[in-house]
Motif scaffolding. Structure first.
Motif, PDB file in Angstrom:
ATOM      1  N   HIS A 110      23.480  38.742  66.308  1.00 25.37           N
ATOM      2  CA  HIS A 110      23.922  39.390  67.434  1.00 25.37           C
ATOM      3  C   HIS A 110      24.677  38.125  68.129  1.00 25.37           C
TER       4      HIS A 110
ATOM      5  N   THR B 117      24.746  34.942  65.894  1.00 26.59           N
ATOM      6  CA  THR B 117      23.616  34.450  65.017  1.00 26.59           C
ATOM      7  C   THR B 117      23.613  35.060  63.802  1.00 26.59           C
TER       8      THR B 117
ATOM      9  N   ASP C  49      20.658  29.895  70.351  1.00 25.86           N
ATOM     10  CA  ASP C  49      19.542  30.533  69.865  1.00 25.86           C
ATOM     11  C   ASP C  49      19.454  30.031  68.499  1.00 25.86           C
TER      12      ASP C  49
ATOM     13  N   GLU D   6      20.222  35.533  61.536  1.00 25.93           N
ATOM     14  CA  GLU D   6      18.841  35.430  61.478  1.00 25.93           C
ATOM     15  C   GLU D   6      18.061  36.452  60.818  1.00 25.93           C
TER      16      GLU D   6
ATOM     17  N   GLU E 158      17.370  31.258  61.728  1.00 25.45           N
ATOM     18  CA  GLU E 158      18.396  31.723  62.593  1.00 25.45           C
ATOM     19  C   GLU E 158      19.194  30.750  63.017  1.00 25.45           C
TER      20      GLU E 158
HETATM   21 ZN    ZN Z   1      18.835  35.630  68.015  1.00 26.85          ZN
END
Ligand code: ZN
Ligand code: ZN
Length: 380
Positions: free
Chosen positions: A302, A339, A238, A341, A355
């Motif tokens: 997360h 992450t 991500d 972000e 991120e």
């Molecule tokens: Zn994310």
């Protein structure tokens, strides 16, 4: 090199220790990412039954051939029993558990429906059911050597897509077109599919943290938040970068710089033993100093894994005195991947988010998606 089956066996050892500690002598696993993590099986219908010395995967006939292939390739745990069923009815689950002497049966409280729990309760008459909360989430958060290897590869592939943003994102195109181009580039880079709906948020839309791509055309002067990720060997990565079409205004540059500094501060704070909220605070304090405290409206990060949002969550904790457990405010441990972000959203000026995915090492964060995180100044 450790075989995949041996890695799965190690995960199983950790789960069995957790079950024993919680007083259960068996567990019914129904959450598919947990089954994938424990068995390597990634079908859409399965139930996994675990006792201290037995393991049974129930799935239906559509997956019979796939399971055989996995087993032949040594991609399933060594001592697994396979039961091809029409559907994993609670009656069949209960019979297997009784045969293996299960008396206290754990179930995943976060993932079982009330209806299914009632059926299981009736079928298991005599045995007691025990809610297991978050135990598997916590275990899955610590990535083993094989998972770390996959993550290094996945993040490097996502980085190649991010490095092409200047050619993929152009003024005059719609958000939907740009999102499709990014998705296509991810497929070409070896991803199975997007891990979530790609976000291309331009102009005023960039001030919405969870904007969906729209037919809006990217115009000169627009900030553009680009948030995308893919699934690679089952695992989600991500990444977000922020761009501007043409030259940014000084005001927007100040906003960008503040978020960039917040990102740096949060990454620098990562270390085993601290809390998720400590990392969040590091980012938030920077933004507050820039008068942007209220503009940072979401959590700092997360966990990543077989699901795109998983434990641990790096977020503010509710006001003091509240009952904070270590699930809400996790203790950071080596081997976690999550992450970082931070973002700031200031309508009508626009939004910024940066991120990256980091792996917690013994001394701090290793940034897996380690490519420049400057403002991307793109062609009009
Ligand atoms: Zn994310
Ligand atoms: Zn993202």
């Amino acid at each position: 090199m450790t075989s995949f089956a041996a890695l799965l066996d190690r995960r199983l050892v950790r789960v069995r220790a957790e079950l024993a500690a919680s007083g259960a002598d068996a567990c019914v696993v129904t959450h598919l990412p947990n089954i994938a993590w424990l068995t390597g099986f990634r079908g859409t219908a399965a139930t996994l039954l675990v006792t201290s010395d037995a393991l049974c995967l129930m799935t239906d006939f559509r997956y019979a051939a796939a399971v055989q292939r996995l087993q032949a390739a040594g991609r399933l745990p060594d001592a697994i029993e396979i039961d091809i069923v029409e559907r994993a009815a609670e009656g069949r689950v209960a019979r297997w558990l009784r045969r293996h002497g299960a008396r206290r049966v754990g179930f995943e409280a976060e993932h079982v429906t009330v209806a299914s729990l009632r059926r299981l309760e009736r079928a298991l008459a005599g045995a007691s059911l025990l809610a297991i909360e978050h135990a598997l989430d916590r275990l899955r958060a610590i990535k083993d050597s094989e998972e770390q290897r996959i993550y290094r590869e996945a993040a490097a592939q996502l980085a190649t897509v991010a490095l092409r943003l200047a050619e993929l994102v152009r003024g005059g195109e719609t958000e939907c077109d740009v999102a499709a181009a990014i998705d296509f580039a991810m497929r070409r880079a070896g991803f199975e599919r997007a891990a979530f709906e790609t976000i291309v948020a331009s102009g005023p839309n960039s001030a919405l943290p969870h904007a969906r791509p729209s037919p809006r055309v990217l115009e000169t002067g627009d900030p553009v938040v680009l948030d995308f990720g893919g699934i690679y060997s089952g695992y989600c990565v991500d990444l977000t970068r922020t761009a501007v079409i043409g030259q940014p205004t000084d005001e927007f540059l100040r906003l960008f710089t503040a978020v960039q500094q917040a990102h740096t501060a949060a990454v620098a704070r990562v270390q085993p033993g601290i809390r998720g909220s400590d990392i969040d605070r590091a980012a938030r304090e920077v933004l507050e100093r820039h008068g942007l405290g209220a503009a940072f409206s979401h959590a700092t990060g997360h966990g990543l894994g077989l699901e795109v949002h998983e434990y641990p969550r790096l977020a503010r904790v509710p006001a003091e005195g509240a009952d904070i457990d270590t699930f809400e405010d996790p203790v950071i441990e080596a081997g976690m991947i999550f992450t970082i972000e931070p973002g700031a959203y200031v309508p009508p000026l626009g939004g910024v988010r940066i991120e990256d995915d980091v792996l917690v090492g013994p001394a701090g964060a290793e940034i897996l998606t380690d490519i420049p995180r400057d403002l991307l100044v793109l062609g009009e």
